[in-house]
Design an enzyme around this catalytic site. Structure first.
Site, PDB file in Angstrom:
ATOM      1  N   THR A   1      25.843  15.610  44.366  1.00  0.00           N
ATOM      2  CA  THR A   1      26.653  15.464  45.579  1.00  0.00           C
ATOM      3  C   THR A   1      27.887  16.352  45.491  1.00  0.00           C
ATOM      4  O   THR A   1      28.625  16.296  44.520  1.00  0.00           O
ATOM      5  CB  THR A   1      27.039  13.974  45.745  1.00  0.00           C
ATOM      6  OG1 THR A   1      25.848  13.262  46.056  1.00  0.00           O
ATOM      7  CG2 THR A   1      28.051  13.767  46.848  1.00  0.00           C
TER       8      THR A   1
ATOM      9  N   GLN B   1      16.429  15.945  48.500  1.00  0.00           N
ATOM     10  CA  GLN B   1      16.496  14.531  48.149  1.00  0.00           C
ATOM     11  C   GLN B   1      16.812  13.693  49.385  1.00  0.00           C
ATOM     12  O   GLN B   1      17.864  13.865  50.020  1.00  0.00           O
ATOM     13  CB  GLN B   1      17.548  14.284  47.071  1.00  0.00           C
ATOM     14  CG  GLN B   1      17.368  12.890  46.456  1.00  0.00           C
ATOM     15  CD  GLN B   1      18.535  12.429  45.626  1.00  0.00           C
ATOM     16  OE1 GLN B   1      19.689  12.575  46.038  1.00  0.00           O
ATOM     17  NE2 GLN B   1      18.259  11.856  44.465  1.00  0.00           N
TER      18      GLN B   1
ATOM     19  N   HIS C   1      15.118   9.251  47.020  1.00  0.00           N
ATOM     20  CA  HIS C   1      16.221   8.739  46.195  1.00  0.00           C
ATOM     21  C   HIS C   1      16.123   7.213  46.142  1.00  0.00           C
ATOM     22  O   HIS C   1      16.523   6.528  47.076  1.00  0.00           O
ATOM     23  CB  HIS C   1      17.553   9.168  46.801  1.00  0.00           C
ATOM     24  CG  HIS C   1      18.735   8.958  45.893  1.00  0.00           C
ATOM     25  ND1 HIS C   1      18.679   8.229  44.730  1.00  0.00           N
ATOM     26  CD2 HIS C   1      20.029   9.386  45.976  1.00  0.00           C
ATOM     27  CE1 HIS C   1      19.870   8.220  44.142  1.00  0.00           C
ATOM     28  NE2 HIS C   1      20.707   8.916  44.877  1.00  0.00           N
TER      29      HIS C   1
ATOM     30  N   ALA D   1      17.324   5.563  43.410  1.00  0.00           N
ATOM     31  CA  ALA D   1      18.128   5.311  42.208  1.00  0.00           C
ATOM     32  C   ALA D   1      19.584   5.010  42.566  1.00  0.00           C
ATOM     33  O   ALA D   1      19.962   4.953  43.733  1.00  0.00           O
ATOM     34  CB  ALA D   1      18.064   6.540  41.297  1.00  0.00           C
TER      35      ALA D   1
ATOM     36  N   TYR E   1      21.593   2.853  45.695  1.00  0.00           N
ATOM     37  CA  TYR E   1      21.547   3.066  47.143  1.00  0.00           C
ATOM     38  C   TYR E   1      20.439   2.199  47.754  1.00  0.00           C
ATOM     39  O   TYR E   1      19.858   1.365  47.062  1.00  0.00           O
ATOM     40  CB  TYR E   1      21.422   4.565  47.443  1.00  0.00           C
ATOM     41  CG  TYR E   1      22.636   5.287  46.900  1.00  0.00           C
ATOM     42  CD1 TYR E   1      23.888   5.079  47.484  1.00  0.00           C
ATOM     43  CD2 TYR E   1      22.580   6.075  45.759  1.00  0.00           C
ATOM     44  CE1 TYR E   1      25.037   5.675  46.969  1.00  0.00           C
ATOM     45  CE2 TYR E   1      23.726   6.674  45.232  1.00  0.00           C
ATOM     46  CZ  TYR E   1      24.947   6.467  45.840  1.00  0.00           C
ATOM     47  OH  TYR E   1      26.081   7.029  45.319  1.00  0.00           O
TER      48      TYR E   1
ATOM     49  N   GLY F   1      22.396  13.431  30.629  1.00  0.00           N
ATOM     50  CA  GLY F   1      23.112  13.818  29.422  1.00  0.00           C
ATOM     51  C   GLY F   1      22.297  14.644  28.451  1.00  0.00           C
ATOM     52  O   GLY F   1      22.617  14.694  27.262  1.00  0.00           O
TER      53      GLY F   1
HETATM   54  C1  8OZ Z   1      28.270  11.073  42.876  1.00  0.00           C
HETATM   55  C2  8OZ Z   1      29.083  10.935  43.995  1.00  0.00           C
HETATM   56  C3  8OZ Z   1      28.531  10.555  45.190  1.00  0.00           C
HETATM   57  C4  8OZ Z   1      27.180  10.305  45.286  1.00  0.00           C
HETATM   58  C5  8OZ Z   1      24.147   9.492  43.202  1.00  0.00           C
HETATM   59  C6  8OZ Z   1      24.222  10.557  45.341  1.00  0.00           C
HETATM   60  O1  8OZ Z   1      24.738   8.962  42.254  1.00  0.00           O
HETATM   61  C7  8OZ Z   1      24.910  10.178  44.267  1.00  0.00           C
HETATM   62  C8  8OZ Z   1      26.357  10.433  44.159  1.00  0.00           C
HETATM   63  C9  8OZ Z   1      26.924  10.816  42.972  1.00  0.00           C
HETATM   64  O2  8OZ Z   1      22.917   9.473  43.283  1.00  0.00           O
END
Ligand code: 8OZ
Length: 376
Positions: free
Chosen positions: A26, A98, A180, A182, A185, A309
């Site tokens: 992002t 994504q 997505h 994961a 969300y 990582g």
């Molecule tokens: C960092 C900041 C905002 C969104 C994710 C889409 O963790 C994100 C995200 C990561 O999957």
């Protein structure tokens, strides 16, 4: 012959030049949800990755949860993406988008008519989102708004939004999509116990909690083909205030159910997203090898992609041992557009500057040096 990160890979008929994948990141540089000319530059600079997975891209206005995140639901956004996919393909790269619906991780000011965000249950997240209007217009993180619980009758509409987004994604030149599911969300919110307290067919038992995700997968694969569809899961991440006391049986069910779709890849975040790889939820450490074994035993043939990582040594080891087919790198791709070449040469890597991760302009986006332009 041993397999290395630099060997090509056949991703359900798409030839990847290597096994090094750019993870979704992002970046909050798409005003009005429209990818910009610099977005095309940014991705084209990174086209030597075997595969690029775009930043999370909202399937609908309701799926938006952060300022200046791109979407797939306006003509202008689709025109922007068409420029991106062409720029990447011109450089010989491959790129999937994504598909993102944030669920409760949003702010009313980002929602249609300033409504509440939606979620499986009306449980607020102890979490933040990013608004350009925060911090006296400089942009910044603010608490997410309390969500309302979705009616069962609303779910087909969201599934339609996923289907539509997948179809238009292929029209504008993407090589496929990543679902997505994961990082806390919408789809993950249905899966995990602390965010899903529904009493209907979409909550309670593991089978019920997985139902919505599997309906989304069915709709997308029916629309564009399973070979164009990958999925990202994060079985134990605490990101976005997520918890499940029993992740192993939950994800065992999810992964064995996914085996019947002939997906292109399964993308697993090990541990806490962007944090500890050995992060644990529940009584025992998560067994990722068992997850993969379950999938293969159930007949799943998708490529197995691991994330979180990884450095070069760990990544080579995972690919050599057959633990993974593909490894995705996030932060390192932010600051090293030519990451593949640098890893190949054992060259020095540029450290990313976290102050330019979210929002802003070219700086910290398209101005990281390539090896041949680096000052010595
Ligand atoms: C960092 C900041 C905002 C969104 C994710 C889409 O963790 C994100 C995200 C990561 O999957």
């Amino acid at each position: 012959m041993t397999t290395t990160l630099f060997d090509s890979f056949d991703l359900a008929g798409i030839k990847l030049a290597n096994r090094i994948v750019m993870a979704p990141l992002t970046r909050n540089r798409s005003p009005h949800a429209i990818p910009q000319p610099i977005t095309a530059d940014y991705y084209a600079q990174r086209a030597s990755a075997g595969l690029i997975i775009t930043e999370g891209t909202a399937i609908s206005p309701q799926g938006q949860g952060y300022a200046d995140v791109p979407g797939l639901y306006t003509q202008a956004a689709l025109d922007g993406w068409r420029t991106v996919t062409k720029a990447v393909h011109d450089q010989g790269g491959k790129i999937v988008v994504q598909l993102w619906h944030v669920g409760r991780i949003s702010h009313s000011s980002l929602q249609p008519n300033n409504q509440q965000p939606v979620a499986p249950s009306a449980i607020p997240a102890n979490s933040k989102t990013y608004l350009t209007t925060a911090n006296e217009g400089q942009g910044g993180f603010v608490p997410t708004s309390p969500p309302r619980a979705l009616e069962v009758s609303e779910l087909p509409g969201i599934i339609d939004d996923y289907r539509h987004a997948a179809l238009v994604a292929l029209e504008v030149g993407f090589d496929g999509v990543e679902i997505h599911a994961a990082n806390g969300y919408l789809l993950d919110q249905f899966l995990r116990a602390n965010t899903n307290q529904r009493c209907d067919n979409y909550g309670g038992s593991i089978e019920n909690r997985a139902r919505f995700l599997l309906e989304v997968v069915q709709a997308i694969t029916d629309a564009i083909g399973a070979e164009r569809t990958g999925i990202r899961l994060s079985p134990v991440t605490p990101a976005c205030d997520m918890f499940d006391p029993e992740p192993q049986p939950l994800f065992k069910h999810v992964i064995s159910s996914l085996a019947k779709f002939k997906l292109s890849y399964i993308h697993i975040i090990e541990g806490a997203t962007g944090g500890a790889r050995d992060h644990q939820q529940g009584a025992t450490a998560f067994d990722y090898a068992a997850l993969k074994q379950t999938y293969r035993t159930a007949g799943g043939q998708a490529a197995w992609m691991l994330n979180n990582g990884y450095n070069f040594t760990l990544a080579q080891q995972a690919v050599r041992s057959g633990q993974a087919d593909l490894i995705s790198f996030g932060r390192l791709f932010i600051s090293n557009p030519d990451l593949v070449e640098r890893l190949r040469l054992g060259a020095l890597l540029t450290e990313p500057d976290s102050s330019t991760f979210y929002g802003g302009n070219e700086h910290g986006y398209t101005d990281y040096p390539f090896l041949n332009t680096q000052q010595t």
